[in-house]
Design an enzyme around this catalytic site. Structure first.
Site, PDB file in Angstrom:
ATOM      1  CG  ASP A   1     -46.560  39.610  70.024  1.00 58.34           C
ATOM      2  OD1 ASP A   1     -45.626  40.305  70.090  1.00 58.34           O
ATOM      3  OD2 ASP A   1     -46.541  38.775  71.055  1.00 58.34           O
ATOM      4  CG  HIS A   2     -44.328  45.483  69.199  1.00 58.09           C
ATOM      5  ND1 HIS A   2     -44.424  45.205  70.535  1.00 58.09           N
ATOM      6  CD2 HIS A   2     -42.982  45.872  69.120  1.00 58.09           C
ATOM      7  CE1 HIS A   2     -43.241  45.532  71.196  1.00 58.09           C
ATOM      8  NE2 HIS A   2     -42.416  45.621  70.391  1.00 58.09           N
TER       9      HIS A   2
ATOM     10  CD  GLU B   1     -37.331  45.673  77.076  1.00 59.37           C
ATOM     11  OE1 GLU B   1     -37.529  46.575  76.417  1.00 59.37           O
ATOM     12  OE2 GLU B   1     -37.879  45.271  78.180  1.00 59.37           O
TER      13      GLU B   1
ATOM     14  CG  HIS C   1     -43.138  40.753  73.013  1.00 58.09           C
ATOM     15  ND1 HIS C   1     -44.451  40.842  72.156  1.00 58.09           N
ATOM     16  CD2 HIS C   1     -42.903  41.874  73.880  1.00 58.09           C
ATOM     17  CE1 HIS C   1     -44.791  42.254  72.599  1.00 58.09           C
ATOM     18  NE2 HIS C   1     -43.871  42.727  73.620  1.00 58.09           N
TER      19      HIS C   1
HETATM   20  C1  BG6 Z   1     -43.621  45.872  75.265  1.00 55.17           C
HETATM   21  C2  BG6 Z   1     -43.278  45.812  76.444  1.00 55.17           C
HETATM   22  O1  BG6 Z   1     -44.603  45.147  74.474  1.00 55.17           O
HETATM   23  O2  BG6 Z   1     -42.322  45.448  74.443  1.00 55.17           O
HETATM   24  C3  BG6 Z   1     -42.316  46.668  76.981  1.00 55.17           C
HETATM   25  O3  BG6 Z   1     -44.693  46.165  77.300  1.00 55.17           O
HETATM   26  C4  BG6 Z   1     -40.980  46.501  76.361  1.00 55.17           C
HETATM   27  O4  BG6 Z   1     -41.879  46.525  78.601  1.00 55.17           O
HETATM   28  C5  BG6 Z   1     -41.365  46.465  74.857  1.00 55.17           C
HETATM   29  O5  BG6 Z   1     -39.990  47.411  76.570  1.00 55.17           O
HETATM   30  C6  BG6 Z   1     -40.067  46.047  74.126  1.00 55.17           C
HETATM   31  O6  BG6 Z   1     -40.258  46.096  72.725  1.00 55.17           O
HETATM   32  P1  BG6 Z   1     -39.183  46.351  71.750  1.00 55.17           P
HETATM   33  O7  BG6 Z   1     -39.541  46.518  70.568  1.00 55.17           O
HETATM   34  O8  BG6 Z   1     -38.493  47.599  72.187  1.00 55.17           O
HETATM   35  O9  BG6 Z   1     -38.246  45.437  71.920  1.00 55.17           O
END
Ligand code: BG6
Length: 493
Positions: free
Chosen positions: A181-182, A220, A244
């Site tokens: 989960d980045h 976003e 997330h």
């Molecule tokens: C991803 C989703 O896990 O996270 C995307 O699949 C989303 O839809 C993205 O845009 C958002 O990540 P970050 O790091 O750009 O906030």
């Protein structure tokens, strides 16, 4: 003894994630001296490239996406250790040559048979790749370690997640499965526990006696980009909330772990997920709002509606926005609403947590000069990283003007700060064998249980989807959700 030497094998080597995130992360780890001396990367994909051709692609991606820019000397030293291998994921013969090639590299780089298998591929390939690795005895752990990294989505509901987990478990031990989960690799997520548990100031008031509500938002401005295919089947709920958003919530709401070990932390996070009040048919319409972006303007430019995006059905009812209210039904949080909001094509890009504190009794200043603004603690996650505390103070002058003032700590505002990207931290941890910032199976399981409760309630068909203009804060229903509880979203930027 250092046992980080390894080969990093990236399935999906020509994909977007590899180009945008993984290759730049490997490069930045190298620049910072954090890659093991004995290391090489093998990108695996279905297209035919020579090693040299692939290195040109990799170079381009580092030039475009690395936070450290490009240092030619460093790049040329690293690029010699980047290889490419063509593999059709279903073709057993391809794994025979891959295995031979990896064994040869093991000898050349003295990587001892240690492997990171990073599955940066579409989810339908997770199972077949794991099976092939198993059949070709490429995940045996005989005196070496082999770890698998799985990108989200981990299933699309509890059932499919269980199935996938079972397949992976037949090949890899739980301790060798790294579910990404980045968001957990982001600096401020690692900071949430520090802020909570390293300060005498916050922990004593971190409960339902002092906190009125918690707002977690990931907003976003981007649209669905070129991911219509995937997104049509996912929607904001599965794409963002299951992973997330619920990870953020569990870090905010967890009890202090008994120590800082991986499992102690994960145990506490799981307890939060287990305490989430499920959404039911009866509560869904008053607790969840779905929206989909229509046409609008982002950064002064007109943008198309979701239904006009590539690979999106013209009558799609997939949500690109979701806002919901839930409760963590335990002693600490009883009665405190947690509001979650996430959406694409919103007015601003920001991820943050806002803790709104309860007001003092309506006497003294509250009686004379009220209503006063509540105290807020904001944890900025991105693009700004930091902490902001809002409290009331007297405006200088003869009269009693009480105004909200802010103490604002921004950790990435200085020019000299260049926070590592989430993927750098996560790749580094996989090589070190530290899975604290990855999700354990039961975290995934309980997140899906909660998300499935919403999907099932939606299936009833009584919910509606509200179209919102791109470039705004989403459907009006999202404001109503808080308004009826006497609150509002804090769109602090
Ligand atoms: C991803 C989703 O896990 O996270 C995307 O699949 C989303 O839809 C993205 O845009 C958002 O990540 P970050 O790091 O750009 O906030």
């Amino acid at each position: 003894m250092d046992n980080t030497s390894c080969l990093m094998v990236i399935f999906g080597g020509t994909g977007d994630l590899t180009k945008r995130k993984l290759l730049p992360a490997i490069y930045n780890l190298y620049v910072e001296g954090l890659l093991p001396d004995n290391f090489a990367t093998v990108a695996v994909g279905r297209k035919a490239y020579t090693h040299e051709e692939y290195r040109m692609i990799a170079r381009e991606s580092v030039m475009n996406f690395s936070r450290n820019g490009m240092n030619e000397d460093k790049w040329s030293a690293l690029s010699e250790r980047i290889y490419y291998e063509k593999v059709e994921f279903h073709d057993p013969a391809a794994y025979v040559s891959l295995k031979n090639f990896l064994n040869e590299l093991d000898k050349r780089y003295q990587t001892k048979g240690n492997r990171v298998y990073y599955l940066a591929v579409a989810p339908e390939y997770f199972e077949v790749i794991a099976e092939q690795l198993h059949d070709h005895k490429m995940a045996e752990n005989n005196g070496a370690w082999q770890r698998v990294v799985i990108e989200k989505p981990f299933g699309r509901d509890l059932r499919s997640a269980e199935y996938l987990n079972q397949k992976l478990s037949q090949v890899f031990d739980e301790s060798h499965i790294y579910r990404i989960d980045h968001y957990l690799g982001k600096e401020m997520l690692q900071n949430i526990m520090v802020i909570r548990f390293a300060n005498g100031l916050f922990e004593p008031i971190w409960n339902n006696r002092y906190i009125d509500n918690v707002q977690i938002s990931i907003d976003e401005t981007v649209g669905v980009e070129n991911r219509g295919n995937y997104y049509e089947k996912a929607g904001a709920l599965r794409d963002m909330v299951q992973s997330h958003m619920l990870q953020l919530l569990s870090l905010v709401a967890m009890e202090p772990p008994i120590d800082l070990s991986t499992d102690a932390i994960r145990d506490e996070k799981v307890k939060v997920l287990r305490s989430l009040r499920p959404i039911t048919r009866e509560t869904v319409s008053s607790s969840v709002v779905r929206g989909q972006y229509g046409r609008g303007t982002i950064d002064g430019k007109p943008v198309v509606a979701y239904r006009e995006e590539e690979r999106v059905s013209p009558d799609s009812d997939t949500e690109t926005f979701v806002a919901l209210k839930t409760y963590v039904d335990n002693f600490r949080w009883a009665g405190v609403p947690f509001y979650l909001r996430t959406g694409k094509r919103l007015a601003d890009r920001s991820a943050k947590i806002v803790i709104q504190f309860k007001q003092l009794p309506g006497i003294l200043y509250f009686k004379e000069y009220g209503p006063l603004e509540p105290n807020l603690l904001v944890i900025w996650i991105q693009p700004r990283e930091g902490v902001y505390l809002q409290f009331n103070a007297k405006k200088p002058g003869q009269k009693y003007n009480i105004v909200p003032v802010q103490m604002d700590f921004c950790q990435n505002c200085s020019l000299y700060n260049n926070s590592p990207e989430a993927y750098e931290r996560l790749l580094y941890d996989v090589m070190r064998g530290d899975s604290t910032l990855f999700t354990r199976w039961d975290e995934v399981e309980y997140s899906w249980r909660f998300v499935d409760s919403i999907v099932n309630a939606w299936k009833d068909g009584k919910d509606t989807i509200e179209v919102y203009e791109a470039g705004t804060w989403g459907p009006t229903g999202a404001n109503e959700l808080l308004k009826k509880d006497g609150f509002e979203w804090w769109n602090i930027t």
